[in-house]
Design a protein around this motif. Structure first.
Motif, PDB file in Angstrom:
ATOM      1  N   ALA A 142       0.848  -1.138  -0.090  1.00 42.75           N
ATOM      2  CA  ALA A 142       0.051  -0.121   0.052  1.00 42.75           C
ATOM      3  C   ALA A 142       0.859   1.179   0.047  1.00 42.75           C
ATOM      4  N   GLY A 143       1.956   1.390  -0.602  1.00 49.46           N
ATOM      5  CA  GLY A 143       3.011   2.442  -0.392  1.00 49.46           C
ATOM      6  C   GLY A 143       3.313   2.815   1.001  1.00 49.46           C
ATOM      7  N   SER A 144       3.168   1.819   2.037  1.00 45.37           N
ATOM      8  CA  SER A 144       3.389   2.191   3.357  1.00 45.37           C
ATOM      9  C   SER A 144       4.765   2.363   3.681  1.00 45.37           C
ATOM     10  N   SER A 145       5.997   1.704   2.893  1.00 51.72           N
ATOM     11  CA  SER A 145       7.357   1.702   2.960  1.00 51.72           C
ATOM     12  C   SER A 145       7.658   3.371   2.757  1.00 51.72           C
ATOM     13  N   LEU A 146       6.903   4.032   1.942  1.00 51.05           N
ATOM     14  CA  LEU A 146       7.198   5.378   1.593  1.00 51.05           C
ATOM     15  C   LEU A 146       6.357   6.181   2.544  1.00 51.05           C
ATOM     16  N   LEU A 147       5.172   5.966   2.715  1.00 54.28           N
ATOM     17  CA  LEU A 147       4.323   6.983   3.440  1.00 54.28           C
ATOM     18  C   LEU A 147       4.662   7.011   4.890  1.00 54.28           C
ATOM     19  N   ALA A 148       4.632   5.563   5.546  1.00 55.30           N
ATOM     20  CA  ALA A 148       4.807   5.649   7.094  1.00 55.30           C
ATOM     21  C   ALA A 148       6.165   6.436   7.534  1.00 55.30           C
ATOM     22  N   PRO A 149       7.311   6.294   6.764  1.00 51.09           N
ATOM     23  CA  PRO A 149       8.571   6.968   7.335  1.00 51.09           C
ATOM     24  C   PRO A 149       8.225   8.554   7.421  1.00 51.09           C
TER      25      PRO A 149
END
Length: 252
Positions: A142-149
């Motif tokens: 879900a693009g979380s590796s980009l959005l979460a940081p």
């Protein structure tokens, strides 16, 4: 089955489309058919002027336990994965209408990461957020590796996505994953009231403002695609197969 995702456009909240998880016996675990149903709803909202806001809701005590692991295991054993999961993630990330979510209870895997794409999220004080990707031999989605940081900083993002730590509702609010925390019985009412307020605003001004806040979406979509290339390979790995079989064995 289509009744596992309920699409509601109540007269009491004009302009609001509710996308509701409705598989409580499986903790609202998401199947391929459920993903397809949600994608259709988001695409319909983009094409329908009278729909101004999308709302995601679960059932009492459970938003979603994430992807149905039986689907993942079937793929790991040689079946077809299909495009339903990644079609949904693309539709969610590209939604032209605001997305609001109301969470009560479990929010696991994509049940957590999808809120990174929501404009506002209200959660009950008993909600828990967890992404056990690495524990299952997988990688974030879900693009979380980009959005979460970007949202919470590297250390809290690592705790969530890599260490698989559980975040309480208060911790999720503190790091910006959600907006408000309230009592369980108030979540749905307040979420729909919030959506109704957004739906009543001038739609063009709201869209422009939302686009300015979110910025260009190409980088997010590219990261979703990158994760999508890695995810199937991990599903075929010995690590993932062993993790799925152990989990399904414990849950029988």
């Amino acid at each position: 089955m289509t009744d596992h995702i309920l699409i509601e456009r109540p007269e009491s909240t004009p302009g609001v489309q509710i996308i509701r998880f409705n598989r409580p016996d499986k903790k609202n675990a998401i199947t391929r058919a459920m993903y397809a149903r949600m994608t259709e709803a988001l695409q319909a909202a983009n094409e329908t002027a009278s729909i101004r806001v999308n709302v995601f809701l679960g059932t009492e005590g459970c938003f979603s336990a994430g992807n149905d692991l039986a689907d993942f295991l079937a793929f790991a054993m040689g079946g077809s994965m299909g495009n339903e999961v990644f079609d949904f993630l693309g539709a969610l990330a590209s939604s032209q209408k605001p997305v609001v979510s109301g969470v009560d209870g479990l929010a696991i895997g994509i049940g957590t990461t999808m809120h990174l794409h929501c404009d506002l999220t209200i959660a009950s004080d008993r909600s828990v957020f967890r992404t056990p990707f690495v524990d299952l031999g997988l990688v974030p989605e879900a693009g979380s590796s980009l959005l979460a940081p970007r949202l919470m900083g590297n250390q809290r993002a690592f705790a969530l996505l890599a260490a698989g730590e559980t975040f309480t509702a208060a911790e999720a609010k503190d790091c910006g994953l959600i907006w408000k925390v309230m009592a369980p019985e108030a979540v749905e009412k307040e979420t729909l009231a919030l959506a109704a307020k957004l739906a009543a605003k001038p739609p063009e001004a709201l869209k422009i403002t939302r686009d300015l806040i979110r910025g260009p979406g190409e980088e997010i979509l590219a990261r979703i695609d990158e994760e999508a290339r890695l995810f199937p390979a991990r599903l075929k790995s010995a690590e993932a197969r062993a993790a799925f079989e152990a989990f399904l064995g414990r849950s029988k």
